[in-house]
Scaffold this motif. Sequence first.
Motif, short mmCIF file in Angstrom:
data_model
loop_
_atom_site.label_atom_id
_atom_site.label_comp_id
_atom_site.label_asym_id
_atom_site.label_seq_id
_atom_site.Cartn_x
_atom_site.Cartn_y
_atom_site.Cartn_z
N ALA A 233 3.64 -1.80 -6.37
CA ALA A 233 2.45 -1.27 -6.41
C ALA A 233 1.23 -2.17 -6.51
O ALA A 233 0.08 -2.07 -5.73
N ASP A 234 1.24 -2.86 -7.88
CA ASP A 234 0.13 -3.21 -8.13
C ASP A 234 0.04 -4.67 -7.94
O ASP A 234 -0.98 -5.51 -8.06
N ARG B 131 2.15 1.60 -3.41
CA ARG B 131 1.23 2.07 -4.53
C ARG B 131 0.95 3.57 -4.08
O ARG B 131 0.78 4.50 -5.25
N GLU C 190 0.81 -1.38 -0.03
CA GLU C 190 -0.09 0.01 0.03
C GLU C 190 0.75 1.32 -0.10
O GLU C 190 0.42 2.32 -0.80
#
Length: 416
Positions: free
Chosen positions: A309-310, A210, A207
């Motif tokens: 991030a993903d 991200r 998180e």
Amino acid sequence: MTRLASAQRATAHQRQWFADLRAEVAAGAPLALVNADAPQEVFRAMGIPYVVNQWWASIITAKRRGPDHLAALRAHGYPDDSEQYNALPLGGALDPPPDDPPWGGLPQPSIVLAETTGDAARKVFDLWGERPGTVFYALESAAANAVPPRWWELVPDRWEEAVGSDRLDLLVAELEGLVRFLETTTGRAFSETRFRAVLDLVNEQAEWNRRTRDLIAAARPCPIEVTDGIPAVMVPQWHRGTEWARDAARALHDEVAERVAAGAGVGVDERARLMWVGRGLWFDLGFYRRFQERYGAVFVWSMYLAVAADGYARYGGEPLRALAARFAAFSDQLYTPPWSVEWYVKEARLHGVDGVVHLVSDDPRGSFFTTRALEAAGFPVLELHADNVDSRTAEPGALDQQVGAWLESVVLRRRS
């Protein structure tokens, strides 16, 4: 521009960690050598020290020791022009450097873990398994006919739907076997309570990554250099599941947020925003800065922060199945169309790039489709054909000439 404090702290931490690891292994601890796309969190939960194979290959290359490690492979009758990124550490094991090895040298691993993504890669790790005192534990590489659109929106919470139950069933069974194997061979116990805590920390770290990715994507000018962003992100990634890694990801976010708030860029007049698709060019890390200084062309994107991030957050479900969901389709996200190509186009748009430099090596799959998808979306793409850890694949100055000519004739002309 002043280097990111986050990057400097991460590098210092990694050096101390590796020195401590060498001492721990010398005292009798087991050591695992694991691939980047393997579920390292099992080792974290069991307290088994591990080194990431590709990280060690990057250290070998950055320290200019790639040629002698490749020569060792060649001297033992193995190819030195195939799977170099995977094979460099094996070269060091076959013929340990006699003097001044990088960071003191990699201790002999007792366990090697890798997903078998191709025949050549499988052979590299089979050779590890033939070494006395080393066992290779292989994971299958499964595929699926159905591919979810916009997978990055599904995988945090709807990962069963995104990855597919059959693929998850297979990897869960393999992970259960891995846990039994590790308990038997190392004497260390697997605690589900500890494992859940590791997964929670990984989600928190993802998180923060991200948020950092989104800050950089929206910032004008770009607040950090890609050569700072990579270690600041990836060193904590290799320590996923620890409080240090979670806190390092948060510290990187906070440092980037401060720079964005101050309107700070990388110290040049930003004339073009570039995307780097492919692995880091470890044999020439100064490559990225040269175009920043000569042309004001700033690399604002690499896969390292973007996939951090993903690609990692997974919530809910049984813990071992959630971990399987993180890795069952991991290579697809980076290399297999349409998984990969839709994601690259999404990231190019998010970051507002003016062009894409695409490093095309022999072993990553899907390069053709990545280039075509980005071009179809309106982004000019320059393909550089070279291996990221083998300097022999690029003539001195040739990559600079290619990129410079492309910037002048295509990217900057479009901007003017």
